[in-house]
Design an enzyme around this catalytic site. Structure first.
Site, mmCIF file in Angstrom:
data_model
loop_
_atom_site.group_PDB
_atom_site.id
_atom_site.type_symbol
_atom_site.label_atom_id
_atom_site.label_comp_id
_atom_site.label_asym_id
_atom_site.label_seq_id
_atom_site.Cartn_x
_atom_site.Cartn_y
_atom_site.Cartn_z
ATOM 1 N N TYR A 1 -28.991 -9.304 -19.161
ATOM 2 C CA TYR A 1 -28.271 -8.588 -18.188
ATOM 3 C C TYR A 1 -28.938 -10.372 -17.435
ATOM 4 O O TYR A 1 -27.731 -10.897 -16.784
ATOM 5 C CB TYR A 1 -29.974 -7.372 -17.696
ATOM 6 C CG TYR A 1 -29.806 -7.243 -15.832
ATOM 7 C CD1 TYR A 1 -28.286 -6.836 -15.463
ATOM 8 C CD2 TYR A 1 -29.920 -7.841 -15.046
ATOM 9 C CE1 TYR A 1 -28.660 -6.673 -14.338
ATOM 10 C CE2 TYR A 1 -29.934 -7.274 -13.548
ATOM 11 C CZ TYR A 1 -29.176 -7.194 -13.432
ATOM 12 O OH TYR A 1 -28.995 -6.924 -11.695
ATOM 13 N N ILE B 1 -33.874 -3.229 -5.361
ATOM 14 C CA ILE B 1 -33.850 -2.380 -4.782
ATOM 15 C C ILE B 1 -33.229 -1.237 -5.177
ATOM 16 O O ILE B 1 -33.269 -1.188 -6.120
ATOM 17 C CB ILE B 1 -32.097 -3.038 -4.627
ATOM 18 C CG1 ILE B 1 -32.365 -4.207 -4.009
ATOM 19 C CG2 ILE B 1 -31.483 -2.591 -3.069
ATOM 20 C CD1 ILE B 1 -32.755 -5.040 -2.244
ATOM 21 N N ASP C 1 -11.621 -0.594 -13.432
ATOM 22 C CA ASP C 1 -12.306 -0.793 -14.847
ATOM 23 C C ASP C 1 -12.528 -2.756 -14.643
ATOM 24 O O ASP C 1 -11.329 -2.671 -14.874
ATOM 25 C CB ASP C 1 -12.417 -0.261 -15.380
ATOM 26 C CG ASP C 1 -12.826 -1.277 -17.072
ATOM 27 O OD1 ASP C 1 -14.300 -2.094 -16.244
ATOM 28 O OD2 ASP C 1 -13.769 -0.506 -17.654
ATOM 29 N N SER D 1 -28.872 -11.304 -9.147
ATOM 30 C CA SER D 1 -29.870 -10.780 -9.115
ATOM 31 C C SER D 1 -31.255 -11.830 -9.705
ATOM 32 O O SER D 1 -31.215 -13.590 -10.101
ATOM 33 C CB SER D 1 -29.712 -9.814 -10.860
ATOM 34 O OG SER D 1 -31.490 -9.040 -11.477
HETATM 35 P P1 NAD Z 1 -25.204 1.642 -8.854
HETATM 36 O O1 NAD Z 1 -25.607 1.217 -10.335
HETATM 37 O O2 NAD Z 1 -25.632 1.887 -8.297
HETATM 38 O O3 NAD Z 1 -24.167 0.868 -8.743
HETATM 39 C C1 NAD Z 1 -23.576 0.001 -9.818
HETATM 40 C C2 NAD Z 1 -21.869 0.038 -8.857
HETATM 41 O O4 NAD Z 1 -20.938 -0.537 -10.479
HETATM 42 C C3 NAD Z 1 -21.292 1.602 -9.476
HETATM 43 O O5 NAD Z 1 -21.036 1.924 -8.610
HETATM 44 C C4 NAD Z 1 -20.683 1.449 -10.923
HETATM 45 O O6 NAD Z 1 -19.509 2.685 -10.409
HETATM 46 C C5 NAD Z 1 -19.390 0.269 -10.944
HETATM 47 N N1 NAD Z 1 -19.528 -0.363 -11.866
HETATM 48 C C6 NAD Z 1 -20.017 -0.747 -13.218
HETATM 49 N N2 NAD Z 1 -19.287 -0.801 -14.014
HETATM 50 C C7 NAD Z 1 -18.525 -1.050 -13.344
HETATM 51 C C8 NAD Z 1 -16.818 -1.655 -13.889
HETATM 52 N N3 NAD Z 1 -16.680 -1.422 -15.198
HETATM 53 N N4 NAD Z 1 -15.623 -1.275 -13.200
HETATM 54 C C9 NAD Z 1 -15.814 -0.437 -12.016
HETATM 55 N N5 NAD Z 1 -16.560 -0.383 -10.976
HETATM 56 C C10 NAD Z 1 -18.428 -1.024 -12.288
HETATM 57 O O7 NAD Z 1 -26.673 0.245 -8.982
HETATM 58 P P2 NAD Z 1 -26.935 -1.806 -7.436
HETATM 59 O O8 NAD Z 1 -28.092 -1.101 -7.802
HETATM 60 O O9 NAD Z 1 -25.886 -0.482 -6.639
HETATM 61 O O10 NAD Z 1 -25.735 -2.694 -8.174
HETATM 62 C C11 NAD Z 1 -25.095 -3.012 -7.783
HETATM 63 C C12 NAD Z 1 -25.242 -4.612 -8.055
HETATM 64 O O11 NAD Z 1 -26.317 -5.069 -7.902
HETATM 65 C C13 NAD Z 1 -24.861 -5.209 -9.775
HETATM 66 O O12 NAD Z 1 -24.277 -6.213 -9.538
HETATM 67 C C14 NAD Z 1 -26.622 -5.159 -10.056
HETATM 68 O O13 NAD Z 1 -26.427 -5.579 -11.442
HETATM 69 C C15 NAD Z 1 -27.171 -5.782 -8.921
HETATM 70 N N6 NAD Z 1 -28.678 -5.842 -8.556
HETATM 71 C C16 NAD Z 1 -29.296 -4.866 -8.500
HETATM 72 C C17 NAD Z 1 -30.816 -3.927 -7.925
HETATM 73 C C18 NAD Z 1 -31.405 -3.672 -7.922
HETATM 74 O O14 NAD Z 1 -32.360 -3.218 -7.562
HETATM 75 N N7 NAD Z 1 -30.675 -1.677 -7.834
HETATM 76 C C19 NAD Z 1 -31.144 -5.835 -7.902
HETATM 77 C C20 NAD Z 1 -30.745 -6.324 -8.662
HETATM 78 C C21 NAD Z 1 -29.136 -7.549 -8.858
#
Ligand code: NAD
Length: 241
Positions: free
Chosen positions: A151, A184, A59, A138
């Site tokens: 966020y 994404i 975590d 982001s």
């Molecule tokens: P996702 O929800 O598929 O993946 C997020 C991951 O973070 C998961 O594997 C989750 O288990 C892990 N996580 C969350 N809290 C945690 C904790 N306390 N300890 C360990 N792991 C933890 O989402 P994603 O879209 O793959 O997001 C990945 C990154 O990309 C994030 O930082 C998100 O803010 C960023 N992001 C995503 C988007 C989008 O549109 N999907 C856009 C901009 C930024």
């Protein structure tokens, strides 16, 4: 062989980064928190293809879990060259409805986590006189976003961490950059309606949503690069320019 740590690597963008770096023949250690099944499926698939991949539960909001992740990597591979701070959460709420708990959870997961991980790896990187840290931020950290204040603040803070560390660690040949994705297609966006998604797509000059691999490609490039540091690179199809 270089060694990379990726937080939150079991699914979404993190999974694509794990796959891409493993297939580039890096040693990969990725962390998962709740997605144990997905984590072991990914690790087993990549290991069965001959790639060097390990996973460990951590975590990222807990300092001791982060210490364990870093020590596990050092014990397994003897070194850390690359850190990808990818784990993150999002939440959509009116500003007035954000509770103290929402606020702290957002900041702890998206920002304090990167403070912990970066602090735990830098002594190794400073000794090596080499390192690459990439923070997955982001576009909302750049522009701000209505109904996602906490966020947006967490990601803007992450970008400030990127720039400050780039200045402080540059003389040790450690490069620190942010990647700021737009939309994404991952579970993070699973609550958007079809019409909301179509509206977003219409605003994107490249006329498509992003895929995790679009972010993973930029990660791979930043690892190879030698002269980019302190930058926030937005992978967004031209959504914000
Ligand atoms: P996702 O929800 O598929 O993946 C997020 C991951 O973070 C998961 O594997 C989750 O288990 C892990 N996580 C969350 N809290 C945690 C904790 N306390 N300890 C360990 N792991 C933890 O989402 P994603 O879209 O793959 O997001 C990945 C990154 O990309 C994030 O930082 C998100 O803010 C960023 N992001 C995503 C988007 C989008 O549109 N999907 C856009 C901009 C930024």
């Amino acid at each position: 062989m270089k060694t990379a740590i990726i937080t939150g690597g079991a699914k979404g963008i993190g999974k694509s980064i794990v796959e891409s770096l493993a297939k580039s023949n890096l040693n990969v250690v990725f962390s998962y928190n709740t997605s144990e099944k997905e984590a072991f499926e990914l690790k087993n698939t990549l290991c069965s293809q001959g790639f060097s991949v390990y996973c460990i539960k951590a975590d990222v909001t807990v300092r001791n879990d982060v210490k364990n992740l870093v020590n596990y990597t050092l014990n397994t591979f003897g070194n850390i060259d690359i850190l990808i701070n990818n784990a993150g959460i999002s939440q959509t709420k009116l500003f007035q409805d954000i509770t103290d708990s929402d606020w702290h959870s957002m900041l702890n997961t998206n920002l304090t986590s990167a403070f912990y991980t970066s602090q735990e790896v830098v002594s190794t990187m400073i000794n090596n006189k080499s390192g690459c840290i990439i923070n997955i931020s982001s576009i909302w950290g750049i522009t701000g976003a209505a109904c996602e204040t906490h966020y947006s603040v967490s990601k803007a803070g992450l970008d400030a961490l990127t720039k400050s560390l780039a200045k402080e660690l540059g003389p040790s040949n450690i490069r620190v950059n942010s990647i700021a994705p737009g939309y994404i297609q991952t579970d993070m966006n699973k609550n958007y309606s079809t019409s909301e998604i179509n509206n977003i797509k219409n605003e994107i000059p490249l006329e498509r949503l992003g895929n995790p691999i679009d972010v993973a490609r930029c990660v791979a490039w930043l690892i190879e690069d030698e002269y980019t540091t302190g930058q926030v690179i937005s992978i967004n199809g031209g959504w914000i320019i």
